[in-house]
Design a protein around this motif. Sequence first.
Motif, PDB file in Angstrom:
ATOM      1  N   ILE A   3      -7.355  -3.669   5.219  1.00  0.00           N
ATOM      2  CA  ILE A   3      -6.385  -2.680   4.739  1.00  0.00           C
ATOM      3  C   ILE A   3      -6.211  -2.964   3.258  1.00  0.00           C
ATOM      4  O   ILE A   3      -5.940  -4.102   2.871  1.00  0.00           O
ATOM      5  CB  ILE A   3      -5.018  -2.809   5.452  1.00  0.00           C
ATOM      6  CG1 ILE A   3      -5.164  -2.729   6.964  1.00  0.00           C
ATOM      7  CG2 ILE A   3      -4.039  -1.764   4.907  1.00  0.00           C
ATOM      8  CD1 ILE A   3      -5.585  -1.400   7.511  1.00  0.00           C
ATOM      9  N   ARG A   4      -6.386  -1.937   2.430  1.00  0.00           N
ATOM     10  CA  ARG A   4      -6.216  -2.124   0.993  1.00  0.00           C
ATOM     11  C   ARG A   4      -5.676  -0.858   0.359  1.00  0.00           C
ATOM     12  O   ARG A   4      -5.703   0.219   0.958  1.00  0.00           O
ATOM     13  CB  ARG A   4      -7.520  -2.565   0.339  1.00  0.00           C
ATOM     14  CG  ARG A   4      -8.626  -1.541   0.408  1.00  0.00           C
ATOM     15  CD  ARG A   4      -9.829  -2.026  -0.407  1.00  0.00           C
ATOM     16  NE  ARG A   4     -10.980  -1.182  -0.277  1.00  0.00           N
ATOM     17  CZ  ARG A   4     -11.150  -0.012  -0.892  1.00  0.00           C
ATOM     18  NH1 ARG A   4     -10.206   0.473  -1.666  1.00  0.00           N
ATOM     19  NH2 ARG A   4     -12.252   0.690  -0.710  1.00  0.00           N
ATOM     20  N   THR A   5      -5.203  -1.013  -0.865  1.00  0.00           N
ATOM     21  CA  THR A   5      -4.694   0.121  -1.620  1.00  0.00           C
ATOM     22  C   THR A   5      -5.832   1.097  -1.907  1.00  0.00           C
ATOM     23  O   THR A   5      -6.932   0.683  -2.275  1.00  0.00           O
ATOM     24  CB  THR A   5      -4.060  -0.363  -2.940  1.00  0.00           C
ATOM     25  OG1 THR A   5      -3.033  -1.306  -2.640  1.00  0.00           O
ATOM     26  CG2 THR A   5      -3.463   0.792  -3.724  1.00  0.00           C
ATOM     27  N   ARG A   6      -5.566   2.369  -1.714  1.00  0.00           N
ATOM     28  CA  ARG A   6      -6.547   3.409  -2.016  1.00  0.00           C
ATOM     29  C   ARG A   6      -6.697   3.546  -3.520  1.00  0.00           C
ATOM     30  O   ARG A   6      -5.711   3.514  -4.262  1.00  0.00           O
ATOM     31  CB  ARG A   6      -6.076   4.738  -1.424  1.00  0.00           C
ATOM     32  CG  ARG A   6      -7.107   5.855  -1.547  1.00  0.00           C
ATOM     33  CD  ARG A   6      -6.521   7.182  -1.139  1.00  0.00           C
ATOM     34  NE  ARG A   6      -5.881   7.803  -2.299  1.00  0.00           N
ATOM     35  CZ  ARG A   6      -5.074   8.852  -2.224  1.00  0.00           C
ATOM     36  NH1 ARG A   6      -4.765   9.393  -1.056  1.00  0.00           N
ATOM     37  NH2 ARG A   6      -4.543   9.363  -3.310  1.00  0.00           N
ATOM     38  N   THR A   7      -7.925   3.708  -3.972  1.00  0.00           N
ATOM     39  CA  THR A   7      -8.196   3.955  -5.382  1.00  0.00           C
ATOM     40  C   THR A   7      -8.778   5.358  -5.530  1.00  0.00           C
ATOM     41  O   THR A   7      -9.174   5.991  -4.546  1.00  0.00           O
ATOM     42  CB  THR A   7      -9.204   2.937  -5.954  1.00  0.00           C
ATOM     43  OG1 THR A   7     -10.482   3.162  -5.333  1.00  0.00           O
ATOM     44  CG2 THR A   7      -8.748   1.503  -5.709  1.00  0.00           C
ATOM     45  N   ALA A   8      -8.882   5.811  -6.766  1.00  0.00           N
ATOM     46  CA  ALA A   8      -9.474   7.128  -7.032  1.00  0.00           C
ATOM     47  C   ALA A   8     -10.917   7.177  -6.519  1.00  0.00           C
ATOM     48  O   ALA A   8     -11.372   8.220  -6.035  1.00  0.00           O
ATOM     49  CB  ALA A   8      -9.413   7.439  -8.527  1.00  0.00           C
ATOM     50  N   ALA A   9     -11.613   6.071  -6.589  1.00  0.00           N
ATOM     51  CA  ALA A   9     -13.000   6.023  -6.125  1.00  0.00           C
ATOM     52  C   ALA A   9     -13.114   6.198  -4.609  1.00  0.00           C
ATOM     53  O   ALA A   9     -14.188   6.528  -4.105  1.00  0.00           O
ATOM     54  CB  ALA A   9     -13.645   4.703  -6.551  1.00  0.00           C
ATOM     55  N   ASP A  10     -12.027   5.978  -3.878  1.00  0.00           N
ATOM     56  CA  ASP A  10     -12.032   6.103  -2.415  1.00  0.00           C
ATOM     57  C   ASP A  10     -11.803   7.531  -1.930  1.00  0.00           C
ATOM     58  O   ASP A  10     -11.983   7.814  -0.742  1.00  0.00           O
ATOM     59  CB  ASP A  10     -10.915   5.240  -1.800  1.00  0.00           C
ATOM     60  CG  ASP A  10     -11.091   3.768  -2.059  1.00  0.00           C
ATOM     61  OD1 ASP A  10     -12.236   3.273  -1.940  1.00  0.00           O
ATOM     62  OD2 ASP A  10     -10.074   3.106  -2.365  1.00  0.00           O
ATOM     63  N   LEU A  11     -11.368   8.405  -2.804  1.00  0.00           N
ATOM     64  CA  LEU A  11     -10.894   9.720  -2.362  1.00  0.00           C
ATOM     65  C   LEU A  11     -11.966  10.536  -1.637  1.00  0.00           C
ATOM     66  O   LEU A  11     -11.673  11.162  -0.613  1.00  0.00           O
ATOM     67  CB  LEU A  11     -10.310  10.494  -3.539  1.00  0.00           C
ATOM     68  CG  LEU A  11      -9.236  11.504  -3.208  1.00  0.00           C
ATOM     69  CD1 LEU A  11      -8.146  10.934  -2.310  1.00  0.00           C
ATOM     70  CD2 LEU A  11      -8.632  12.072  -4.473  1.00  0.00           C
ATOM     71  N   ALA A  12     -13.197  10.520  -2.105  1.00  0.00           N
ATOM     72  CA  ALA A  12     -14.252  11.300  -1.434  1.00  0.00           C
ATOM     73  C   ALA A  12     -14.467  10.805  -0.008  1.00  0.00           C
ATOM     74  O   ALA A  12     -14.602  11.609   0.927  1.00  0.00           O
ATOM     75  CB  ALA A  12     -15.552  11.239  -2.228  1.00  0.00           C
ATOM     76  N   ALA A  13     -14.470   9.488   0.197  1.00  0.00           N
ATOM     77  CA  ALA A  13     -14.630   8.932   1.545  1.00  0.00           C
ATOM     78  C   ALA A  13     -13.416   9.253   2.414  1.00  0.00           C
ATOM     79  O   ALA A  13     -13.558   9.484   3.623  1.00  0.00           O
ATOM     80  CB  ALA A  13     -14.861   7.426   1.481  1.00  0.00           C
ATOM     81  N   CYS A  14     -12.236   9.309   1.818  1.00  0.00           N
ATOM     82  CA  CYS A  14     -11.031   9.684   2.570  1.00  0.00           C
ATOM     83  C   CYS A  14     -11.119  11.134   3.025  1.00  0.00           C
ATOM     84  O   CYS A  14     -10.720  11.468   4.160  1.00  0.00           O
ATOM     85  CB  CYS A  14      -9.784   9.456   1.722  1.00  0.00           C
ATOM     86  SG  CYS A  14      -9.412   7.728   1.392  1.00  0.00           S
ATOM     87  N   VAL A  15     -11.646  12.006   2.168  1.00  0.00           N
ATOM     88  CA  VAL A  15     -11.808  13.421   2.533  1.00  0.00           C
ATOM     89  C   VAL A  15     -12.808  13.542   3.689  1.00  0.00           C
ATOM     90  O   VAL A  15     -12.597  14.315   4.625  1.00  0.00           O
ATOM     91  CB  VAL A  15     -12.223  14.265   1.312  1.00  0.00           C
ATOM     92  CG1 VAL A  15     -12.669  15.659   1.724  1.00  0.00           C
ATOM     93  CG2 VAL A  15     -11.082  14.337   0.303  1.00  0.00           C
TER      94      VAL A  15
END
Length: 147
Positions: A3-15
């Motif tokens: 579990i970690r803080t979401r970064t801007a680089a993670d957003l595509a994988a989150c979508v």
Amino acid sequence: MDIRTRTAADLAACVEALAEVQAADRYPVHWPADPGAWLTPDGMTTAWIAVEAGAVLGHLALTRDQEVSRLFVTPGARGRGVASRLLDTARAATPLPLRLEVSSEGRAAIGFYERSGWRRVGSTRAGWLNAAGEPALLHHYVSPPRG
């Protein structure tokens, strides 16, 4: 799983993870025009993700008014404690009780929250429509006491 803080680089994988959830559960009921912006609600202070082998398994955003938002777990990761770990992380980030809303259509989520000690404190109609085309019934919950 981490579990970690979401970064801007993670957003595509989150979508991508959100698309899996939407296909399985219709959450969100209507796919947003900008899913990245939807995952970053107004007032968001931080967001966390559950990741394993580079894949996003779950997501949770916390707003400045201590509201849990945009919590989801991908279908393949359910039953592994992902949602519990995300909620525990959010609860550890603030001494105040957390709040959340869940649509009455989210029966599995309601069962999870209630088994986890969250207390329903009311219900209201939403300004958006549920799958039946009616104003969604939202149940409001508060996190269990600490200790």
